[in-house]
Design an enzyme around this catalytic site. Structure first.
Site, mmCIF file in Angstrom:
data_model
loop_
_atom_site.group_PDB
_atom_site.id
_atom_site.type_symbol
_atom_site.label_atom_id
_atom_site.label_comp_id
_atom_site.label_asym_id
_atom_site.label_seq_id
_atom_site.Cartn_x
_atom_site.Cartn_y
_atom_site.Cartn_z
ATOM 1 N N ILE A 160 0.877 -1.169 0.000
ATOM 2 C CA ILE A 160 0.000 0.000 0.000
ATOM 3 C C ILE A 160 0.914 1.219 0.000
ATOM 4 O O ILE A 160 1.630 1.474 0.954
ATOM 5 C CB ILE A 160 -0.994 -0.026 1.182
ATOM 6 C CG1 ILE A 160 -1.914 1.197 1.139
ATOM 7 C CG2 ILE A 160 -0.308 -0.195 2.526
ATOM 8 C CD1 ILE A 160 -3.137 1.089 2.051
ATOM 9 N N GLU A 161 0.912 1.931 -1.127
ATOM 10 C CA GLU A 161 1.933 2.951 -1.364
ATOM 11 C C GLU A 161 1.362 4.360 -1.358
ATOM 12 O O GLU A 161 0.389 4.657 -2.055
ATOM 13 C CB GLU A 161 2.642 2.670 -2.700
ATOM 14 C CG GLU A 161 3.801 3.598 -2.983
ATOM 15 C CD GLU A 161 4.672 3.129 -4.142
ATOM 16 O OE1 GLU A 161 5.520 3.911 -4.599
ATOM 17 O OE2 GLU A 161 4.509 1.972 -4.586
ATOM 18 N N VAL A 162 1.996 5.233 -0.581
ATOM 19 C CA VAL A 162 1.691 6.658 -0.495
ATOM 20 C C VAL A 162 0.188 6.893 -0.316
ATOM 21 O O VAL A 162 -0.466 7.569 -1.108
ATOM 22 C CB VAL A 162 2.247 7.431 -1.715
ATOM 23 C CG1 VAL A 162 2.244 8.930 -1.426
ATOM 24 C CG2 VAL A 162 3.669 6.998 -2.045
#
Length: 268
Positions: A160-162
């Site tokens: 789960i990115e940014v």
């Protein structure tokens, strides 16, 4: 007590109990360093996982090869064939940001899949480019839908990115997936950084979520300058006659040398 390589089931059992560590590594030296440092999971290149020395370097790290094929537009069948080869070469799971159909196919063949939600670099055009995803209620709901879709497709984990930390934490509490945070805060199940950011070898821009623990770029520059200086001194010594010295050479017996010279003169 010696640690053993975790299984998917082992990692799932740790959800909510302790934070896992994950690194992207690019060489056998980095893989070995991750192993000796006790890193739980490593993301690796295909080249590294196929290297027969890999498991000697990192016998107990949970290894997840990256998404090299999907980035090149590989088909589902091509990705599946490569995943089987990667598993045979000791990969523990497969990272996949391709379609849900592809993820289902991998899962149907019992290949553990780590998906990706939030800012997905390969698909960033759909979420507005390289920026945070989930800052509005609508976009946060979109990330939640991505997670539920991965659950339904059979993934066991997701990067789960940014994504805002509060959003990522709320999602992580509500999904059985192992949520691996890259710039999504401490409320997930694992933290993920690239070795080049941790080591300070990144020559470009450091992302906001990165933390630099060493400045190896400066050390590498120093070593390169020393390399150039040594080569320059070597070249200069050749020109001046300072190299080679008598201690660098082998001498022939004087009598044997006279015989050889006489032979050459006779051949003359």
């Amino acid at each position: 007590m010696a640690r053993s390589r975790p299984t998917v089931s082992d990692l799932q059992a740790l959800k909510g109990k302790r934070q896992l560590s994950k690194l992207r590594v690019f060489s056998l030296d980095e893989a070995e360093a991750a192993e000796r440092a006790g890193i739980d999971m490593i993301s690796v290149t295909y080249e590294l996982i196929f290297d027969p020395r890999f498991r000697d370097a990192a016998p107990t790290c949970f290894a997840i090869p990256g998404d090299e094929q999907a980035k090149m537009g590989a088909t589902t069948d091509e990705i599946l064939r490569m995943a089987v080869k990667l598993r045979a070469a000791s990969a523990d799971a497969m990272y996949c940001s391709a379609s849900l159909l592809t993820i289902r196919r991998l899962r149907d063949e019992h290949i553990p899949v780590c998906g990706h939600v939030g800012l997905i670099p390969a698909h960033a055009t759909w979420t507005g480019g390289f920026k945070a995803v989930g800052k509005t209620a609508e976009s946060a709901a979109f990330v939640w839908k991505q997670v539920k879709d991965l659950e339904a497709a059979g993934a066991f984990a997701a990067e789960i990115e940014v994504v805002p930390a509060e959003v990522a934490s709320a999602i992580s509490r509500r999904t059985p997936l192992i949520m691996i945070s890259m710039g999504a805060g401490a409320g997930c199940d694992a933290q993920y950084l690239f070795s080049e950011d941790v080591l300070g070898t990144n020559r470009g821009r450091y992302p906001r979520h990165a933390k630099r623990y060493r400045d190896l770029a400066t050390e590498f520059d120093r070593i390169q300058n020393e390399r150039i200086a040594a080569f320059s001194e070597y070249a200069a010594d050749i020109q001046s006659g300072a190299y080679p010295e008598p201690r660098h050479m082998v001498e022939a017996d004087a009598g044997e040398l006279r015989k050889f010279e006489a032979f050459l003169d006779a051949e003359g």
